[in-house]
Enzyme design. Structure first.
Site, PDB file in Angstrom:
ATOM      1  N   ASP A 158      64.270  -5.306  18.592  1.00  0.00           N
ATOM      2  CA  ASP A 158      63.376  -6.162  17.804  1.00  0.00           C
ATOM      3  C   ASP A 158      63.934  -7.574  17.826  1.00  0.00           C
ATOM      4  OD1 ASP A 158      61.548  -7.219  15.909  1.00  0.00           O
ATOM      5  OD2 ASP A 158      62.970  -6.797  14.298  1.00  0.00           O
ATOM      6  N   VAL A 159      63.294  -8.468  18.570  1.00  0.00           N
ATOM      7  CA  VAL A 159      63.745  -9.853  18.670  1.00  0.00           C
ATOM      8  C   VAL A 159      63.057 -10.677  17.592  1.00  0.00           C
ATOM      9  CG1 VAL A 159      63.912 -11.895  20.133  1.00  0.00           C
ATOM     10  CG2 VAL A 159      64.134  -9.620  21.150  1.00  0.00           C
ATOM     11  N   ASN A 162      63.147 -14.227  14.876  1.00  0.00           N
ATOM     12  CA  ASN A 162      63.422 -15.654  15.014  1.00  0.00           C
ATOM     13  C   ASN A 162      64.884 -15.990  14.803  1.00  0.00           C
ATOM     14  OD1 ASN A 162      60.733 -16.998  15.424  1.00  0.00           O
ATOM     15  ND2 ASN A 162      60.274 -15.843  13.578  1.00  0.00           N
ATOM     16  N   ASP A 173      55.628  -7.109  14.898  1.00  0.00           N
ATOM     17  CA  ASP A 173      56.712  -6.658  14.021  1.00  0.00           C
ATOM     18  C   ASP A 173      56.173  -6.175  12.682  1.00  0.00           C
ATOM     19  OD1 ASP A 173      55.926  -9.297  13.478  1.00  0.00           O
ATOM     20  OD2 ASP A 173      57.901  -9.870  12.714  1.00  0.00           O
ATOM     21  N   ARG A 174      55.194  -6.881  12.128  1.00  0.00           N
ATOM     22  CA  ARG A 174      54.640  -6.479  10.842  1.00  0.00           C
ATOM     23  C   ARG A 174      53.856  -5.176  10.966  1.00  0.00           C
ATOM     24  NH1 ARG A 174      51.623 -11.240   7.961  1.00  0.00           N
ATOM     25  NH2 ARG A 174      51.890  -9.801   6.190  1.00  0.00           N
ATOM     26  N   ASP A 185      59.993  -6.878   4.031  1.00  0.00           N
ATOM     27  CA  ASP A 185      60.975  -7.150   5.080  1.00  0.00           C
ATOM     28  C   ASP A 185      61.706  -8.447   4.737  1.00  0.00           C
ATOM     29  OD1 ASP A 185      62.454  -7.607   7.368  1.00  0.00           O
ATOM     30  OD2 ASP A 185      60.843  -7.064   8.741  1.00  0.00           O
ATOM     31  N   THR A 218      63.898 -13.525   8.407  1.00  0.00           N
ATOM     32  CA  THR A 218      63.738 -14.977   8.483  1.00  0.00           C
ATOM     33  C   THR A 218      62.689 -15.442   7.487  1.00  0.00           C
ATOM     34  OG1 THR A 218      64.325 -14.903  10.825  1.00  0.00           O
ATOM     35  CG2 THR A 218      63.265 -16.900  10.018  1.00  0.00           C
TER      36      THR A 218
END
Length: 257
Positions: free
Chosen positions: A6-7, A9, A109-110, A129, A132
């Site tokens: 999972d990349v 920010n 991601d969400r 979550d 960032t």
């Protein structure tokens, strides 16, 4: 074994899973857009060696990213030097009905977080979550992604205090001992940690009321353990929830789930 990536920010989270879904190890590092392919390969091999994970045991990679400039780099490194089985998880791959006015705006991601919560507990949920940004993602008991809320991230808020004020220092985010700060640093820690806990409680209450269900509140992300103990609505803490979701989506994409 399957590597799930999972990349984000700020941070890139990686988890290694056995084929049966049992997590083996996980690791995180700062996301950098200036890495060459060779540098990324050396970074990954360094973690594998440190955690005593043989690279030859990897069979596939599941990948999600909110940093598009890094997508091609990761695919190049994985396919050239690691494995051939590569699954890039886009929003279209997540099997949730998206109930948004503009479904194309939601990030993978969400959606993966919401999917992982629904898959794990099979009930309505709110996933908070702490990354960032602090995101709140709501999934119904029928497996529908309903939307949510986006607030500033804890680290970003702390950095903003340092950058935008003349006398406030840059601080390490650690649990405060009390709400009543007796010096500048303890006052900042109290404001940040307890402040974000209050933000969490307020938004969760509003979101749950509008959902019309009794959602399970789940905290995830690298900073979840700092805030969750001070937010009574949070019932589960799964720091690597998105990696679990990526593992399941990898298996589904190959017809293994």
């Amino acid at each position: 074994m399957i590597l799930c990536v999972d990349v984000g920010n700020t941070t890139t989270a990686c988890g290694v899973f056995r084929r049966d879904g049992l997590p083996v190890r996980s690791f995180r590092f700062r996301t950098r857009t200036d890495l060459s392919a060779e540098e990324l390969l050396l970074l990954l091999r360094g973690f594998f060696d440190l955690l005593e994970i043989p690279v030859r045991a990897l069979k596939g990679v599941a990948f999600a990213s909110v940093v598009p400039p890094l997508d091609g780099l990761w695919e190049t490194v994985v396919r050239r030097w690691l494995v051939k089985e590569w699954v890039a998880v886009s929003p279209e791959r997540v099997p949730l009905a998206v109930k948004l006015r503009r479904p194309e705006e939601v990030g993978a991601d969400r959606l993966v977080n919401a999917y992982a919560a629904w898959r794990r507990w099979k009930r309505a949920a709110i996933v908070v979550d702490f990354g960032t940004a602090t995101t709140f993602d709501c999934v119904s008991g029928r497996g529908e992604y309903l939307g949510g809320a986006i607030a500033p991230g804890l680290e970003a808020a702390a950095e903003l205090l340092f950058q935008k004020t003349a006398k406030l220092p840059r601080i390490e985010l650690t649990p405060p001992s009390e709400a009543l700060g007796r010096d500048t640093v303890s006052a900042m820690r109290s404001g940040l940690i307890y402040g974000f806990a209050g933000l969490t409680e307020g938004l969760v209450a509003r979101l749950a009321a509008e959902m019309g269900e009794d959602p399970l509140v789940v905290a995830t992300g690298g900073l979840a353990s700092l805030v969750a103990p001070h937010a009574p609505s949070i019932r589960e803490v799964v720091p690597e929830l998105i990696l679990e979701g990526l593992f399941w989506l990898y298996g589904e994409s190959l017809g293994e789930a």
